[in-house]
Design a protein around this motif. Structure first.
Motif, PDB file in Angstrom:
ATOM      1  N   GLU A 209       0.843  -1.206   0.000  1.00  0.00           N
ATOM      2  CA  GLU A 209       0.000   0.000   0.000  1.00  0.00           C
ATOM      3  C   GLU A 209       0.884   1.264   0.000  1.00  0.00           C
ATOM      4  O   GLU A 209       1.659   1.472   0.929  1.00  0.00           O
ATOM      5  N   PRO A 210       0.750   2.105  -1.039  1.00  0.00           N
ATOM      6  CA  PRO A 210       1.610   3.295  -1.087  1.00  0.00           C
ATOM      7  C   PRO A 210       1.095   4.473  -0.256  1.00  0.00           C
ATOM      8  O   PRO A 210       1.842   5.419  -0.013  1.00  0.00           O
ATOM      9  N   ASN A 211      -0.192   4.421   0.144  1.00  0.00           N
ATOM     10  CA  ASN A 211      -0.785   5.584   0.814  1.00  0.00           C
ATOM     11  C   ASN A 211      -0.879   5.366   2.322  1.00  0.00           C
ATOM     12  O   ASN A 211      -0.951   4.233   2.789  1.00  0.00           O
ATOM     13  N   ILE A 212      -0.928   6.479   3.067  1.00  0.00           N
ATOM     14  CA  ILE A 212      -1.198   6.374   4.503  1.00  0.00           C
ATOM     15  C   ILE A 212      -2.324   7.340   4.868  1.00  0.00           C
ATOM     16  O   ILE A 212      -2.532   8.355   4.210  1.00  0.00           O
ATOM     17  N   ASP A 213      -3.031   6.990   5.912  1.00  0.00           N
ATOM     18  CA  ASP A 213      -4.136   7.809   6.428  1.00  0.00           C
ATOM     19  C   ASP A 213      -4.160   7.523   7.926  1.00  0.00           C
ATOM     20  O   ASP A 213      -4.657   6.487   8.354  1.00  0.00           O
ATOM     21  N   VAL A 277      -3.390  12.698   9.232  1.00  0.00           N
ATOM     22  CA  VAL A 277      -2.353  12.946   8.226  1.00  0.00           C
ATOM     23  C   VAL A 277      -2.488  11.910   7.125  1.00  0.00           C
ATOM     24  O   VAL A 277      -2.520  10.704   7.384  1.00  0.00           O
ATOM     25  N   ARG A 278      -2.586  12.421   5.914  1.00  0.00           N
ATOM     26  CA  ARG A 278      -2.721  11.506   4.769  1.00  0.00           C
ATOM     27  C   ARG A 278      -1.634  11.800   3.732  1.00  0.00           C
ATOM     28  O   ARG A 278      -1.344  12.972   3.461  1.00  0.00           O
ATOM     29  N   ALA A 279      -1.070  10.738   3.181  1.00  0.00           N
ATOM     30  CA  ALA A 279      -0.177  10.877   2.025  1.00  0.00           C
ATOM     31  C   ALA A 279      -0.794  10.011   0.936  1.00  0.00           C
ATOM     32  O   ALA A 279      -0.978   8.810   1.126  1.00  0.00           O
ATOM     33  N   GLU A 285       3.379  11.792  -7.877  1.00  0.00           N
ATOM     34  CA  GLU A 285       3.768  12.629  -6.728  1.00  0.00           C
ATOM     35  C   GLU A 285       2.785  12.422  -5.575  1.00  0.00           C
ATOM     36  O   GLU A 285       1.609  12.152  -5.795  1.00  0.00           O
ATOM     37  N   TYR A 286       3.290  12.597  -4.364  1.00  0.00           N
ATOM     38  CA  TYR A 286       2.410  12.485  -3.192  1.00  0.00           C
ATOM     39  C   TYR A 286       1.717  13.806  -2.906  1.00  0.00           C
ATOM     40  O   TYR A 286       2.327  14.880  -2.982  1.00  0.00           O
ATOM     41  N   LEU A 287       0.440  13.671  -2.570  1.00  0.00           N
ATOM     42  CA  LEU A 287      -0.339  14.791  -2.052  1.00  0.00           C
ATOM     43  C   LEU A 287      -0.398  14.584  -0.538  1.00  0.00           C
ATOM     44  O   LEU A 287      -0.783  13.506  -0.078  1.00  0.00           O
ATOM     45  N   TRP A 288       0.019  15.594   0.229  1.00  0.00           N
ATOM     46  CA  TRP A 288      -0.031  15.497   1.696  1.00  0.00           C
ATOM     47  C   TRP A 288      -1.216  16.312   2.203  1.00  0.00           C
ATOM     48  O   TRP A 288      -1.423  17.450   1.763  1.00  0.00           O
ATOM     49  N   THR A 289      -1.979  15.718   3.101  1.00  0.00           N
ATOM     50  CA  THR A 289      -3.138  16.397   3.681  1.00  0.00           C
ATOM     51  C   THR A 289      -3.026  16.283   5.190  1.00  0.00           C
ATOM     52  O   THR A 289      -2.760  15.185   5.699  1.00  0.00           O
ATOM     53  N   SER A 309      -3.584  21.041   3.023  1.00  0.00           N
ATOM     54  CA  SER A 309      -3.193  20.053   2.021  1.00  0.00           C
ATOM     55  C   SER A 309      -2.201  20.687   1.054  1.00  0.00           C
ATOM     56  O   SER A 309      -2.344  21.864   0.702  1.00  0.00           O
ATOM     57  N   SER A 310      -1.248  19.893   0.609  1.00  0.00           N
ATOM     58  CA  SER A 310      -0.319  20.418  -0.397  1.00  0.00           C
ATOM     59  C   SER A 310      -1.075  20.753  -1.686  1.00  0.00           C
ATOM     60  O   SER A 310      -0.627  21.586  -2.472  1.00  0.00           O
TER      61      SER A 310
END
Ligand SMILES: C[S@@+](CC[C@H](N)C(=O)[O-])C[C@H]1O[C@@H](n2cnc3c(N)ncnc32)[C@H](O)[C@@H]1O
Length: 386
Positions: A209-213, A277-279, A285-289, A309-310
């Protein structure tokens, strides 16, 4: 000269002198390499890990790198007497299928943090397709950490230009863009305002899984303003061999990532920032929230929740947005006709010279010289061949 990765040879040089990163990687390789084994240097750049693997006794090393920096590897391999043991793949690893799988795969495709471009998918693919059963992945695991931070000087840089100026101009509309930019930082322990929390454990031996939440709850350890949250990682390259870009550790090429908190809330000791925090990987590219609110010491919300958020740092031209709408009706223009003709001339064994001359003959108004036609053809076809 800037290369497709954005790294220059100077940048790659900085990676070799980045300590303890290099020594830890070298020691992990020395331990993992057995006489005659096969190693993949994934994201080799000019192949420093490939050269080390040969030095430690690897029988065959495959160095995979799409960046032209890989062209340095053969001269270096010859200089070190190991050229006959190295194979170069000028491509990304996901396009490569090996004849034999590797006993060891070594890589460092992180950015400021380990969630960077396609890093996670790249290592998941390498593990599944390129690594022999029971083989060794270096790095083994990264742990992302997060803490509250005090960084007034840089924080002021996100507010001062927008919220007050001596010319009497109202520039406040720019403020929210500036406070939503994730930034590279090199902070010290004195900048931290809470104990760290773990944001994610990225175990490369199993991750897909590439994303985190992730919800985080960070308790201020003293009274004062909080300018942001700082993210860093602890790397475990192999069992017992690691390094960290935490504040207080030697400064590494990666730096740390700073997420500004809009308005720099003033907290009393014991009050906290509760954040989500979410990536999210979007394209490459990663969007950071980072959505957050202040909670008092009893855990009750204080003030309004804030969404950051970025994505909110980005300005987009209406034209660029309209062009990617599914309702957009593209119109033919002259450049497309040139490209269409150029592509149509491919596949019949013609040289670039013949393609350029044909294009110039057909489109003298757009390609008035042979050089203009040759440049155009090379650029057009380069999109498919580089
Ligand atoms: C940070 S540099 C590391 C260079 C060198 N291995 C080191 O650690 O000093 C990462 C390199 O990985 C390459 N890279 C990223 N993803 C890749 C992939 N899927 N296949 C091959 N190379 C990749 C990039 O082009 C870049 O040159």
């Amino acid at each position: 000269m800037t290369r497709p990765t954005g790294y220059t040879v100077y940048d790659y040089g900085q990676m070799i002198t980045c300590e303890p990163r290099m020594s830890i990687y070298a020691e992990a390789l020395r331990r993992a390499v057995t006489p005659g084994c096969t190693v993949i240097d994934l994201g080799a750049a000019f192949g420093v890990f490939a050269l080390l693997a040969c030095k430690y006794g690897a029988g065959h090393v495959v160095a995979i790198e799409p960046d032209p920096s890989i062209e340095l590897l053969m001269p270096l391999a010859k200089a070190n007497g190991v050229a006959d043991r190295i194979t170069i793949i000028r491509d990304i690893s996901t396009n490569y299928t090996p004849e034999t799988k590797a006993d060891v795969i070594v890589s460092d495709c992180r950015g400021t943090v380990s969630l960077f471009q396609h890093h996670i998918a790249t290592l998941a693919d390498a593990r599944a397709r390129l690594l022999a059963p029971g083989g060794t992945l270096l790095p083994m695991r990264d742990t992302l950490n997060i803490a509250l931070a005090h960084w007034p000087v840089t924080y002021r840089g996100t507010t001062r230009p927008w919220l007050g100026n001596k010319f009497g101009l109202d520039l406040s509309a720019g403020h929210s863009y500036a406070t939503n930019i994730e930034m590279k930082a090199y902070l010290k322990p004195r900048n931290l305002r809470s104990s760290p929390a773990v944001l994610a454990v990225l175990d490369y031996r199993s991750i897909t899984e590439p994303n985190i939440d992730v919800p985080v709850d960070l308790v201020a350890d003293r009274d004062g303003p909080i300018h942001g949250m700082l993210v860093w990682f602890d790397a475990e390259i192999a069992e017992g061999l690691g390094y960290s870009n935490a504040p207080g550790q030697p400064e590494l090429v990666y730096g740390q990532m700073f997420l500004p908190l809009s308005g720099a809330p003033r907290l009393a000791a014991g009050e906290r920032i509760a954040a989500r925090v979410r990536a999210t990987l979007v394209g490459s590219e990663y969007l950071w929230t980072w959505d957050w609110h202040v909670r008092d010491a009893a855990g009750q919300p204080r003030g309004k929740p804030v969404r950051q958020s970025s994505f909110l740092s980005q300005l987009h031209s209406p034209k660029a947005l309209a062009n990617v709408s599914n309702q957009h009706v593209p119109q033919f223009d002259a450049r497309m006709v040139l490209d269409r003709d150029c592509l149509a001339l491919v596949g019949e064994g013609r040289t670039l010279d013949v393609i350029a001359r044909t294009l110039q003959e057909r489109h003298p108004e757009h390609l008035p010289t042979y050089k203009a036609a040759l440049d155009h053809a090379a650029r057009c076809l380069g999109r498919y061949t580089s």
